[in-house]
Design a protein around this motif. Structure first.
Motif, PDB file in Angstrom:
ATOM      1  N   ALA A 396       0.823  -1.217   0.000  1.00 43.06           N
ATOM      2  CA  ALA A 396       0.000   0.000   0.000  1.00 43.06           C
ATOM      3  C   ALA A 396       0.852   1.259   0.000  1.00 43.06           C
ATOM      4  CB  ALA A 396      -0.915  -0.003   1.228  1.00 43.06           C
ATOM      5  N   GLY A 397       1.780   1.329   0.954  1.00 44.37           N
ATOM      6  CA  GLY A 397       2.561   2.546   1.117  1.00 44.37           C
ATOM      7  C   GLY A 397       3.497   2.813  -0.036  1.00 44.37           C
ATOM      8  N   ASN A 398       4.128   1.785  -0.559  1.00 43.54           N
ATOM      9  CA  ASN A 398       5.106   2.012  -1.618  1.00 43.54           C
ATOM     10  C   ASN A 398       4.467   2.165  -2.984  1.00 43.54           C
ATOM     11  OD1 ASN A 398       7.805   1.991  -0.237  1.00 43.54           O
ATOM     12  ND2 ASN A 398       6.960   0.076   0.540  1.00 43.54           N
ATOM     13  N   ALA A 399       3.330   1.508  -3.228  1.00 47.11           N
ATOM     14  CA  ALA A 399       2.579   1.803  -4.450  1.00 47.11           C
ATOM     15  C   ALA A 399       2.113   3.256  -4.422  1.00 47.11           C
ATOM     16  CB  ALA A 399       1.383   0.855  -4.570  1.00 47.11           C
ATOM     17  N   MET A 400       1.672   3.713  -3.239  1.00 49.47           N
ATOM     18  CA  MET A 400       1.256   5.110  -3.082  1.00 49.47           C
ATOM     19  C   MET A 400       2.434   6.057  -3.276  1.00 49.47           C
ATOM     20  SD  MET A 400       1.566   7.712  -0.627  1.00 49.47           S
ATOM     21  CE  MET A 400       2.023   6.765   0.819  1.00 49.47           C
ATOM     22  N   GLN A 401       3.614   5.703  -2.732  1.00 47.51           N
ATOM     23  CA  GLN A 401       4.797   6.552  -2.901  1.00 47.51           C
ATOM     24  C   GLN A 401       5.150   6.728  -4.369  1.00 47.51           C
ATOM     25  OE1 GLN A 401       8.342   6.781  -0.033  1.00 47.51           O
ATOM     26  NE2 GLN A 401       7.802   4.636  -0.057  1.00 47.51           N
ATOM     27  N   ILE A 402       5.180   5.618  -5.096  1.00 48.88           N
ATOM     28  CA  ILE A 402       5.502   5.664  -6.519  1.00 48.88           C
ATOM     29  C   ILE A 402       4.458   6.494  -7.265  1.00 48.88           C
ATOM     30  CG2 ILE A 402       5.594   4.221  -8.603  1.00 48.88           C
ATOM     31  CD1 ILE A 402       6.947   2.078  -6.791  1.00 48.88           C
ATOM     32  N   PHE A 403       3.196   6.315  -6.927  1.00 49.09           N
ATOM     33  CA  PHE A 403       2.106   7.077  -7.541  1.00 49.09           C
ATOM     34  C   PHE A 403       2.293   8.581  -7.279  1.00 49.09           C
ATOM     35  CE2 PHE A 403      -2.818   7.551  -7.584  1.00 49.09           C
ATOM     36  CZ  PHE A 403      -2.779   8.017  -8.885  1.00 49.09           C
TER      37      PHE A 403
END
Length: 482
Positions: A396-403
Motif C-alpha cells: 500500500a505505502g510504496n505503491a502510493m509513494q511511486i504514484f
C-alpha cells in the motif's frame, strides 16, 4: 516566444550519429503549432527509450544510496533494546532520539523539493547523502545522549531528502511502459531488502559484540561508511534530462539523451513558457494541485505511522511480552521478509493493475490485518498475521509513494512529493511516542485499532492523488508548467 538556440551536438555526445540542425529557427508562416518543444521531445524520447547501460547505472546507484538511507531507520527499532540495555539512554530518551530523526527527515523531505526543483536533482542528491553519512558516523561515536540526538536530527535531514529524490530521479529516466516495474526494483533493492538485512545486521553485531553499546554503535558506523562509499560512486550520475529541458538547458538535456543511446531531433525544436520555467515550485504545488498534496500528506502519515512507528516499537513490545531480545529480533526478522515479497509483487501489479487500485486494496487489507494482529494469541498466529500485515502495509505505502512521485509536473515533482512525504514524517514524529503512551494507558489492542482506522482513511485518500499513471508518460499525467 523565441527559438530554442540549440547548437550541433558532437558525435561523442550523441553516438547515434544524428546531428541537430544549425541554430534552430521557428518556421515562418503560422506553422508554430507544428513545431515540437524541447521539453516535449525530451519527455517523449525518455518515455519510449530502450534500456541502456547508463539507465542501469543510474538505477543501480539510486537504489544503492536509497539502501543505506532506508536501512538506517529500519534498524532503529532493533537497536532500541540494545540502547536501553547499555544504559546509554532511558525509554523517554530513546523516543527523543527516534523523534529527532523524524523531525530532521521532515525538514529534509520538504526542503529538498524546493531546492532540487530550482537547482537540479544531482547536486541536492549528492549533498543529502554526504550529510547523512557524516553525521551517522559522528552519532555512532557520540559520548552523550544530547549529542546523539543532535547528530540524528542532522542525519535525518539528509535521510529525508534521499527518498523523494530517489523516486523522482529514477522515474524521470524510466520508459513509461515499465516505469512502475523500474521504481518497484529501486524499492526492492533500496527500500525492501534492507528490512531483513538490517535486522540480520543487528543480530550479527549483537552476537559478536562484547557489550550492548558496541552493538548499536557498530551498526550505525557501518551504515555511515557505506553511505559515503556510494556517495563517491554517485559523482558519475548525470542530471535529469527532464529537469534540464524545463530549465533552459536544452543542449545539456540532448547530450544526456545521446549518452542513453537516444537519437537527437530530426526537425527544429521550439521553446515555450515551460522550456525555461521561472515558476516557484511551492506555488505550483499548492495553487494548482492542492487536493493531490493534501491526499498525499494523509497517505504518508498512515504509511509512515505504521511502517516506522510500529516498526520502531515492535521488538520492544515483544520483549515486554516475555520474549528475549534475541527471540523478538528473530521474529521481527521473519516478519520483515514480507517487505521484499511486497516489492516483488509490485513489479507485476503496478504496470498490470495500476498504482491506484493496488494501493487502495492493500491499505484496506492492511487495516484488517492490524486488528487481527492485535488479537493474535499463539506464536504461529503472531508470525503469520504479522507477515501478512507487513506485506499489505508495504504494498500500500510504496505503491502510493511511486504514484505520488508521478502526479506532479517536472518543475514541481520533487516539491509535491517532498511536501506530501514531509508532513507525513512530521506526523510520525508524534506517532512514535504516542504508540507507547496509548499502549501503556489502554493496551495493545487499542494501538492497533487506531492504526487500522488510519489505514482505512488512507485507502480513501489514495483515490484523490490524481489520474492513474499506469503506462502513461509523466507529461501526460502532469504537463510542465510555465
Amino acid at each position: 516566444m523565441g527559438p530554442c538556440p540549440l547548437h550541433e551536438l558532437t558525435e561523442e555526445a550523441c553516438p547515434s550519429t544524428v546531428r541537430l540542425p544549425e541554430p534552430l529557427k521557428r518556421p515562418a508562416g503560422g506553422e508554430d503549432d507544428m513545431v515540437q518543444t524541447i521539453e516535449a521531445f525530451v519527455g517523449e524520447s525518455l518515455d519510449e527509450a530502450k534500456i541502456s547501460p547508463l539507465h542501469r547505472r543510474v538505477i543501480g546507484l539510486i537504489a544503492a544510496g536509497y539502501f543505506f538511507d532506508v536501512i538506517d531507520f529500519t534498524v532503529f527499532g532493533s537497536l532500541v533494546p540494545y540502547i536501553l540495555q547499555s544504559k546509554f539512554a532511558t525509554g523517554a530518551e530513546v523516543a527523543a532520539i527516534g523523534s529527532a530523526t523524524i523531525f530532521g527527515m521532515c525538514i529534509g523531505t520538504a526542503g529538498q523539493g524546493e531546492f532540487s526543483d530550482r537547482f537540479g536533482r544531482r547536486f541536492i542528491y549528492q549533498f543529502n547523502l554526504l550529510l547523512f553519512g557524516i553525521f551517522t558516523i559522528v552519532g555512532a561515536m557520540a559520548p552523550t545522549v544530547v549529542m546523539l540526538i543532535a547528530c540524528r536530527f542532522i542525519a535525518g535531514i539528509g535521510l529525508g531528502a534521499e527518498q523523494p529524490l530517489a523516486f523522482a530521479y529514477a522515474g524521470e529516466y524510466s520508459p513509461k511502459r515499465i516505469r512502475g516495474r523500474i521504481l518497484a526494483i529501486v524499492h526492492f533493492i533500496g527500500g525492501a531488502s534492507v528490512w531483513p538485512i538490517g535486522t540480520a545486521l543487528v543480530l550479527l553485531f549483537g552476537s559478536i559484540s562484547t557489550t550492548p553499546e558496541y552493538a548499536w554503535r557498530g551498526v550505525w558506523l557501518i551504515i555511515g561508511i557505506g553511505a559515503l562509499i556510494v556517495w563517491v560512486f554517485r559523482f558519475t550520475l548525470p542530471e535529469s534530462p527532464r529537469y534540464l529541458a524545463t530549465h533552459g538547458r536544452g543542449e545539456e538535456a540532448l547530450a544526456v539523451l545521446g549518452r542513453l543511446g537516444i537519437a537527437g531531433p530530426r526537425e527544429p525544436l521550439s521553446t515555450d513558457a515551460a522550456s525555461n520555467t521561472k515558476s516557484d515550485p511551492f506555488s505550483v504545488v499548492f495553487r494548482m494541485f492542492p487536493l493531490r498534496v493534501i491526499a498525499g500528506m494523509i497517505c504518508f502519515t498512515a504509511f509512515f505511522g505504521v511502517a516506522i512507528g510500529l516498526g520502531a516499537w515492535l521488538p520492544n513490545i515483544m520483549n515486554a511480552k516475555g520474549f528475549t531480545i534475541t527471540k523478538s529480533l528473530q521474529y521481527t526478522l521473519v516478519m520483515n521478509f514480507a517487505v521484499p515479497c511486497a516489492s516483488i509483487f509490485m513489479m507485476y501489479a503496478l504496470d498490470k493493475f495500476g498504482r491506484k487500485i493496488t494501493s487502495v486494496c492493500a491499505f484496506a487489507a492492511a487495516g484488517l490485518m492490524a486488528i487481527m494482529f492485535a488479537n493474535a494469541r499463539t506464536e504461529t498466529e503472531l508470525l503469520v498475521v504479522g507477515f501478512i500485515m507487513i506485506f499489505f502495509v508495504q504494498v500500500a505505502g510504496n505503491a502510493m509513494q511511486i504514484f505520488t512521485s508521478e502526479v506532479f509536473p517536472t518543475n514541481a515533482r520533487a516539491s509535491g512529493f517532498g511536501w506530501s512525504s514531509g508532513v507525513g514524517r512530521l506526523a510520525t514524529a508524534f506517532i512514535l511516542p504516542t504508540i507507547l503512551w496509548v499502549q501503556n494507558a489502554w493496551g495493545l489492542t487499542t494501538v492497533f485499532v487506531c492504526l487500522a482506522m488510519l489505514l482505512f482513511i488512507a485507502a480513501g485518500s489514495v483515490t484523490q492523488l490524481g489520474p492513474e499513471a499506469k503506462q502513461k508518460g509523466l507529461d501526460e499525467i502532469a504537463p510542465p508548467t510555465g
